[in-house]
Design an enzyme around this catalytic site. Structure first.
Site, PDB file in Angstrom:
ATOM      1  N   LEU A 284      22.460 -13.838 -13.026  1.00 33.24           N
ATOM      2  CA  LEU A 284      22.543 -12.388 -13.003  1.00 33.24           C
ATOM      3  C   LEU A 284      23.480 -12.025 -11.852  1.00 33.24           C
ATOM      4  O   LEU A 284      23.259 -12.418 -10.718  1.00 33.24           O
ATOM      5  CB  LEU A 284      21.157 -11.779 -12.784  1.00 33.24           C
ATOM      6  N   ASP A 285      24.555 -11.290 -12.167  1.00 32.38           N
ATOM      7  CA  ASP A 285      25.545 -10.928 -11.156  1.00 32.38           C
ATOM      8  C   ASP A 285      24.897 -10.217  -9.972  1.00 32.38           C
ATOM      9  O   ASP A 285      23.898  -9.503 -10.148  1.00 32.38           O
ATOM     10  CB  ASP A 285      26.605  -9.995 -11.749  1.00 32.38           C
ATOM     11  N   PRO A 286      25.473 -10.353  -8.768  1.00 33.08           N
ATOM     12  CA  PRO A 286      24.952  -9.607  -7.611  1.00 33.08           C
ATOM     13  C   PRO A 286      24.879  -8.102  -7.863  1.00 33.08           C
ATOM     14  O   PRO A 286      23.945  -7.442  -7.394  1.00 33.08           O
ATOM     15  CB  PRO A 286      25.961  -9.941  -6.501  1.00 33.08           C
TER      16      PRO A 286
ATOM     17  N   ALA B 126      24.123  -6.658 -10.574  1.00 37.41           N
ATOM     18  CA  ALA B 126      23.049  -6.352 -11.517  1.00 37.41           C
ATOM     19  C   ALA B 126      21.678  -6.430 -10.861  1.00 37.41           C
ATOM     20  O   ALA B 126      21.475  -7.137  -9.877  1.00 37.41           O
ATOM     21  CB  ALA B 126      23.111  -7.305 -12.707  1.00 37.41           C
TER      22      ALA B 126
END
Length: 305
Positions: free
Chosen positions: A47-49, A51
């Site tokens: 999960l991207d930072p 997000a």
């Protein structure tokens, strides 16, 4: 301790950092309780930072199922801001294109149906995809322009949630390998403008939802109280869609040794073998044979049978 900790990941924290936070919490509890056993920890899907939301963290034997979480479908809420496109396709990048076109609600609804189903999608340049052994984002940061091939993904559903001046919030139910930043880019382009993601929240990953997710603060509090186990979901929570298969102690021993059970009449496909209430292995049945796909190192006590 074997199971899942479902984090509600905060903004700005990477998936690897989230795993490290869980490791620290487990270490804090171990020191508090005087234990010595260490546990493997891994995440079930990056999960991207930027997000927030559902990040499954596998502990102990559940780490053997983390790869299965990577293949699961997911649901995201996300906001597209129209009029500007960034190089990262999100808030963190620099603006690389602008447009005066700001679509209205009717325009947005008209194009959403075009993105439902199997579609080809080009991942963002700033992504972890490997190109000739190097990460695309490393190439992009060094000034190169990596050529990323499109991939086939599936959008199961794409729904309008709300809108504000110059932006729209949508909900997408997607297959593995889908980049929401690319989806936002392509929706904006289909509307004759450009755009980027300003909010991204994962509300479901495989069987896990926000209903069972906890904050890092709650995890740390549980660690200091020695009660992390009470926050964990069982290992089998990641396999709710797999039918159970009861096996005898002798059959369980054979499966733990990696042997094939023959002469079975159970339906073809994946099953979760149990010795009493203890999961033994994820197995696959085919042509009367039962073969281990993923075995678990969990030994039952007499009262568990």
């Amino acid at each position: 301790m074997h199971g899942w900790i479902i984090l509600d990941k905060p903004h700005g924290l990477g998936s690897t950092q989230a795993v490290s936070a869980v490791k620290r919490a487990l270490r804090t509890q171990r020191e508090l309780l005087g234990g010595t056993e260490k546990w493997k920890v891994g995440h079930g899907g990056t999960l991207d930072p930027l997000a927030t939301g559902v990040l499954p963290i596998a502990v102990g034997e559940a780490t053997k199922l983390a790869g299965r979480m990577l293949d699961s479908d997911k649901i995201y809420d996300f906001t597209i801001k129209f009029g500007e496109q960034t190089d990262t396709l999100d808030l963190e990048g620099k603006v690389v294109a602008k447009s005066d076109v700001i679509p209205n609600f009717g325009d947005v609804e008209d194009v959403l149906a075009d993105f439902v189903g199997e579609i080809d999608q080009v991942p963002p340049v700033y992504s972890a995809i490997k190109i000739d052994g190097a990460r695309a984002y490393d190439l992009a940061r060094s000034g190169e322009a990596p050529e990323i091939k499109s991939r086939r993904i599936t959008i199961y559903a794409l729904d309008y949630l709300s809108e504000e001046a110059g932006s729209v919030t949508l909900r997408a139910h997607v297959s593995k390998g889908t980049y929401i930043r690319s989806l936002a880019r392509d929706i904006a382009l289909a509307l004759g403008t450009v755009g980027h993601v300003t909010m991204l929240r994962r509300i479901k990953a495989g069987p896990f939802t926000l209903e069972t997710a906890i904050s890092l603060d709650k995890l740390d509090e549980a660690a200091r109280g020695g009660t992390i186990g009470g926050l964990m979901l069982p290992l089998t929570a990641g396999l709710d869609d797999i039918p159970a298969l009861a096996v005898s102690p002798d059959e369980a021993l054979a499966l733990r040794q990696g042997k094939v059970l023959s002469g079975s009449d159970i339906a073809t496909g994946l099953h979760l073998a149990f010795d009493g209430i203890i999961p033994v292995a994820l197995v696959e049945a085919q042509d009367g044979d039962i073969r281990v796909v993923r075995g678990f190192n969990l030994m039952p006590k007499e009262e568990d049978r």
